[in-house]
Motif scaffolding. Structure first.
Motif, PDB file in Angstrom:
ATOM      1  N   ALA A  20      -3.857  27.827 -24.862  1.00 53.63           N
ATOM      2  CA  ALA A  20      -4.604  26.967 -25.789  1.00 53.63           C
ATOM      3  C   ALA A  20      -5.522  26.017 -25.025  1.00 53.63           C
ATOM      4  N   VAL A  21      -5.039  25.478 -23.893  1.00 56.20           N
ATOM      5  CA  VAL A  21      -5.859  24.564 -23.086  1.00 56.20           C
ATOM      6  C   VAL A  21      -7.059  25.289 -22.508  1.00 56.20           C
TER       7      VAL A  21
ATOM      8  N   THR B 106      12.302  31.136 -23.608  1.00 53.44           N
ATOM      9  CA  THR B 106      11.560  30.412 -24.639  1.00 53.44           C
ATOM     10  C   THR B 106      10.636  29.371 -24.020  1.00 53.44           C
ATOM     11  N   SER B 107      11.130  28.638 -23.019  1.00 56.10           N
ATOM     12  CA  SER B 107      10.311  27.617 -22.363  1.00 56.10           C
ATOM     13  C   SER B 107       9.108  28.242 -21.673  1.00 56.10           C
ATOM     14  N   ASN B 108       9.298  29.402 -21.057  1.00 57.06           N
ATOM     15  CA  ASN B 108       8.178  30.096 -20.409  1.00 57.06           C
ATOM     16  C   ASN B 108       7.137  30.511 -21.427  1.00 57.06           C
ATOM     17  N   LEU B 109       7.598  30.954 -22.592  1.00 57.50           N
ATOM     18  CA  LEU B 109       6.674  31.367 -23.653  1.00 57.50           C
ATOM     19  C   LEU B 109       5.872  30.170 -24.169  1.00 57.50           C
TER      20      LEU B 109
ATOM     21  N   ARG C  35       5.183  27.377 -22.494  1.00 58.22           N
ATOM     22  CA  ARG C  35       4.227  26.991 -21.445  1.00 58.22           C
ATOM     23  C   ARG C  35       3.027  27.932 -21.430  1.00 58.22           C
ATOM     24  N   HIS C  36       3.279  29.220 -21.632  1.00 59.05           N
ATOM     25  CA  HIS C  36       2.195  30.208 -21.654  1.00 59.05           C
ATOM     26  C   HIS C  36       1.251  29.937 -22.822  1.00 59.05           C
ATOM     27  N   ARG C  37       1.797  29.623 -23.978  1.00 59.58           N
ATOM     28  CA  ARG C  37       0.962  29.351 -25.151  1.00 59.58           C
ATOM     29  C   ARG C  37       0.156  28.063 -24.974  1.00 59.58           C
TER      30      ARG C  37
END
Length: 307
Positions: free
Chosen positions: A13-14, A2-5, A7-9
């Protein structure tokens, strides 16, 4: 996983909106450097500052400086002057830009409308020093235009800048003249967002121009008015230092001495850094309490609020 997902999002977005973040970066840096990092020095208000030991090495003294300020001879005078000027500015300076914006919005001649806007905006760009210089010239006892008019009608010249009873009125009214045009911009922007079909329907129903202003324009900009009122109420005790300091003299000190000028004298002139920090922190805490209180009242009363 979940944390990897997450961070990916965030990274996606950035990268997608990187131009917006680049535009926002100078503002964020400004607030960090000039507003958040200096908060480290707030602890001075609870210490006896010793220059050789620095801020972190100076001994803690608790609320000693606050108690000294509350027990001082100047406390009630400073609080009364600061609060009265702040409330005076709120009562007079807050509604006038709204009225001006409503009046400008009703002007149909485009060239005349732009001329009015330009004339009312221009004083905003005058520096505080220039403004106070103009006040001194216009209100001079012998050669000022105001006193010349008074003498023309048989009156006695008034020394406006040395009589304490005139200080607050001069301070507030000159500020209103300087800022009313600039402050009206946001209301004009809010007025431009009102649906023209509401006015067309009101005209069909026979509503007059005044009725349309009262029942369409004012309700349409009411959320903006409430938000700006909350922000204004949160700075009632934040009376500007520069203008007060430039207009202040030994003869009008009874009416012109406010918390910001007292902090300047205590900290910069008398080198009482801890005491000055405590006084300024007290001022900031009161402003914060007022901001939270007015925001709570506005949210409960009408639904519009900062948070």
């Amino acid at each position: 996983m979940t944390s990897n997902l997450i961070r990916h999002r965030v990274r996606k977005a950035v990268l997608k909106n990187w131009r917006l973040y680049v535009m926002l970066a100078p503002v964020i840096i400004y607030f960090i450097v000039f507003h958040y990092l200096p908060m480290y020095g707030v602890q001075l208000g609870f210490k006896d500052f010793i220059a050789t030991k620095g801020i972190s090495g100076s001994p803690w003294v608790g609320f000693k400086h606050f108690e000294r300020f509350f027990d001082s001879y100047y406390f009630w005078r400073l609080l009364k002057n600061t609060l009265s000027i702040g409330l005076y500015e709120l009562a007079v300076g807050f509604p006038i830009p709204i009225i001006l914006a409503l009046m400008i919005n009703e002007v149909r001649h485009t060239s005349y409308k732009r001329f009015i806007q330009t004339v009312t905006y221009m004083p905003h760009f005058l520096s505080t020093v220039v403004l106070v210089g103009m006040i001194s010239i216009f209100l001079a006892p012998e050669t000022g235009i105001v006193n010349l008019v008074i003498k023309l009608f048989g009156g006695e010249p008034i020394s406006f800048l040395t009589e304490p009873e005139w200080f607050k009125t001069i301070f507030v009214m000159s500020g209103v003249w300087q800022q009313m045009g600039w402050s009206s911009i946001i209301y004009l922007a809010a007025l431009s967002g009102i649906d023209p079909q509401l006015h067309e329907a009101a005209r069909v129903d026979g509503a007059s121009r005044l009725q349309r202003i009262w029942h369409i324009n004012i309700p349409g900009i009411m959320p903006t008015i409430i938000i700006l009122l909350i922000l204004k109420a949160g700075s009632i005790l934040g009376v500007g230092f520069e203008k007060v300091f430039l207009m202040q003299n030994s003869l009008n000190m009874e009416s012109s001495d406010v918390i910001s000028t007292f902090v300047y004298r205590s900290g910069m002139l008398d080198a009482q850094y801890s005491f000055a920090t405590a006084v300024d922190l007290f001022n900031s805490v009161i402003n914060f309490i007022l901001l939270v209180t007015v925001n709570f009242i506005a949210r409960r009363a009408g639904g519009s609020s900062l948070w």
